[in-house]
Motif scaffolding. Structure first.
Motif, PDB file in Angstrom:
ATOM      1  N   UNK A   1      10.339 -52.350  43.603  1.00  0.00           N
ATOM      2  CA  UNK A   1       9.141 -52.710  42.853  1.00  0.00           C
ATOM      3  C   UNK A   1       8.602 -51.425  42.245  1.00  0.00           C
ATOM      4  N   UNK A   2       8.501 -51.391  40.902  1.00  0.00           N
ATOM      5  CA  UNK A   2       8.044 -50.195  40.231  1.00  0.00           C
ATOM      6  C   UNK A   2       6.851 -50.529  39.359  1.00  0.00           C
ATOM      7  N   UNK A   3       6.020 -49.525  39.077  1.00  0.00           N
ATOM      8  CA  UNK A   3       4.873 -49.773  38.227  1.00  0.00           C
ATOM      9  C   UNK A   3       4.130 -48.503  37.901  1.00  0.00           C
ATOM     10  N   UNK A   4       3.293 -48.575  36.852  1.00  0.00           N
ATOM     11  CA  UNK A   4       2.464 -47.445  36.458  1.00  0.00           C
ATOM     12  C   UNK A   4       2.872 -46.867  35.123  1.00  0.00           C
ATOM     13  N   UNK A   5       2.102 -45.845  34.689  1.00  0.00           N
ATOM     14  CA  UNK A   5       2.369 -45.140  33.427  1.00  0.00           C
ATOM     15  C   UNK A   5       2.397 -43.643  33.732  1.00  0.00           C
ATOM     16  N   UNK A   6       3.577 -43.040  33.802  1.00  0.00           N
ATOM     17  CA  UNK A   6       4.892 -43.693  33.754  1.00  0.00           C
ATOM     18  C   UNK A   6       5.196 -44.405  35.074  1.00  0.00           C
ATOM     19  N   UNK A   7       6.158 -45.306  35.048  1.00  0.00           N
ATOM     20  CA  UNK A   7       6.472 -46.107  36.227  1.00  0.00           C
ATOM     21  C   UNK A   7       7.036 -45.249  37.349  1.00  0.00           C
ATOM     22  N   UNK A   8       6.604 -45.563  38.570  1.00  0.00           N
ATOM     23  CA  UNK A   8       7.105 -44.905  39.776  1.00  0.00           C
ATOM     24  C   UNK A   8       7.467 -45.980  40.796  1.00  0.00           C
ATOM     25  N   UNK A   9       8.244 -45.596  41.796  1.00  0.00           N
ATOM     26  CA  UNK A   9       8.610 -46.534  42.851  1.00  0.00           C
ATOM     27  C   UNK A   9       7.379 -46.861  43.690  1.00  0.00           C
ATOM     28  N   UNK A  10       7.059 -48.145  43.800  1.00  0.00           N
ATOM     29  CA  UNK A  10       5.967 -48.593  44.649  1.00  0.00           C
ATOM     30  C   UNK A  10       6.481 -48.902  46.050  1.00  0.00           C
ATOM     31  N   UNK A  11       7.557 -49.681  46.105  1.00  0.00           N
ATOM     32  CA  UNK A  11       8.172 -49.961  47.404  1.00  0.00           C
ATOM     33  C   UNK A  11       9.545 -50.597  47.167  1.00  0.00           C
ATOM     34  N   UNK A  12      10.374 -50.580  48.179  1.00  0.00           N
ATOM     35  CA  UNK A  12      11.634 -51.289  48.165  1.00  0.00           C
ATOM     36  C   UNK A  12      11.389 -52.751  48.548  1.00  0.00           C
ATOM     37  N   UNK A  13      12.150 -53.641  47.959  1.00  0.00           N
ATOM     38  CA  UNK A  13      11.962 -55.076  48.243  1.00  0.00           C
ATOM     39  C   UNK A  13      13.274 -55.686  48.722  1.00  0.00           C
TER      40      UNK A  13
END
Length: 228
Positions: free
Chosen positions: A216-228
């Motif tokens: 699961x990635x997100x943000x500007x710029x995108x970063x790893x949020x967590x593994x799913x």
């Protein structure tokens, strides 16, 4: 009966309509789909290369049709614009849906012919998306792309301070989105990105680097949020 027909068309024995609809609602749905099938049949007659049924909405434009191919059960909703001019053209698998007001374009300027766009089976692209296939876009099977997603497969060079940017050429690395990914609404995918199988991109993210699968990635710029 409708469930059985759709299940057979999709080749998915597990398909099921989970909601209840009134007779009036079914009439409106089937009325619209009937006209889409009629438009699709006419489009196939004029050399739009698709297998099986083609559901074509109003004001759909497909340029360079000889470079466009699709599997069965293609849905092109209202106001879709496709320009397939490119080295590899545009190729869709089975059960692909391109929702209303989407733009797919492969060549931006005539001086530099684009690579093309490939979309796998059972993939849906929601409304108001933009896919620029100049450097090549590959999208796998069972991918969900939310509304207003933008995918760019080339990037302008700008490092030479003595030359105007439009004369510095472009870099084309391409974009690859593997099977079973979900790209949230309003996300932007930039040139050179590879999203491995089962990646989820949060809405509104700007993805400028590649990520491993099951992420699961997100943000500007995108970063790893967590593994799913």
């Amino acid at each position: 009966m409708i469930t059985k027909i759709i299940s057979k068309l999709k080749g998915d024995s597990s398909y099921n309509i989970r909601s209840r609809y009134s007779s009036r609602e079914w009439f409106v749905i089937l009325y619209e789909r009937g006209f889409q099938v009629l438009r699709g049949f006419i489009a196939k007659f004029f050399l739009l290369k698709t297998k099986g049924l083609c559901f074509k909405g109003q004001s759909v434009t497909v340029k360079h049709r000889s470079l466009f191919t699709s599997g069965k059960n293609l849905i092109l909703d209202n106001n879709v614009f496709i320009n397939a001019l490119s080295e590899k053209g545009i190729r869709f698998g089975d059960n692909v849906t391109i929702s209303r007001n989407c733009t797919l374009i492969c060549t931006g300027v005539i001086s530099h012919k684009g690579v093309g766009i490939t979309i796998g089976n059972d993939t849906g692209i929601n409304s108001y998306c933009y896919l620029g296939g100049q450097g090549g876009i590959e999208i796998g099977d069972n991918v969900i792309i939310g509304p207003q997603v933008k995918i760019f497969s080339e990037n302008h060079n700008f490092s030479d301070g003595a030359t105007i940017i439009k004369n510095q050429g472009v870099t084309r690395l391409g974009v690859r989105i593997e099977n079973d990914c979900w790209i949230g609404s309003g996300a932007t995918i930039l040139d050179g990105v590879v999203l491995k199988k089962r990646t989820v991109v949060a809405a509104g993210s700007v993805v400028n680097q590649s990520f491993e699968g099951n992420s699961l990635i997100g943000g500007i710029p995108a970063k790893l949020i967590k593994k799913i």
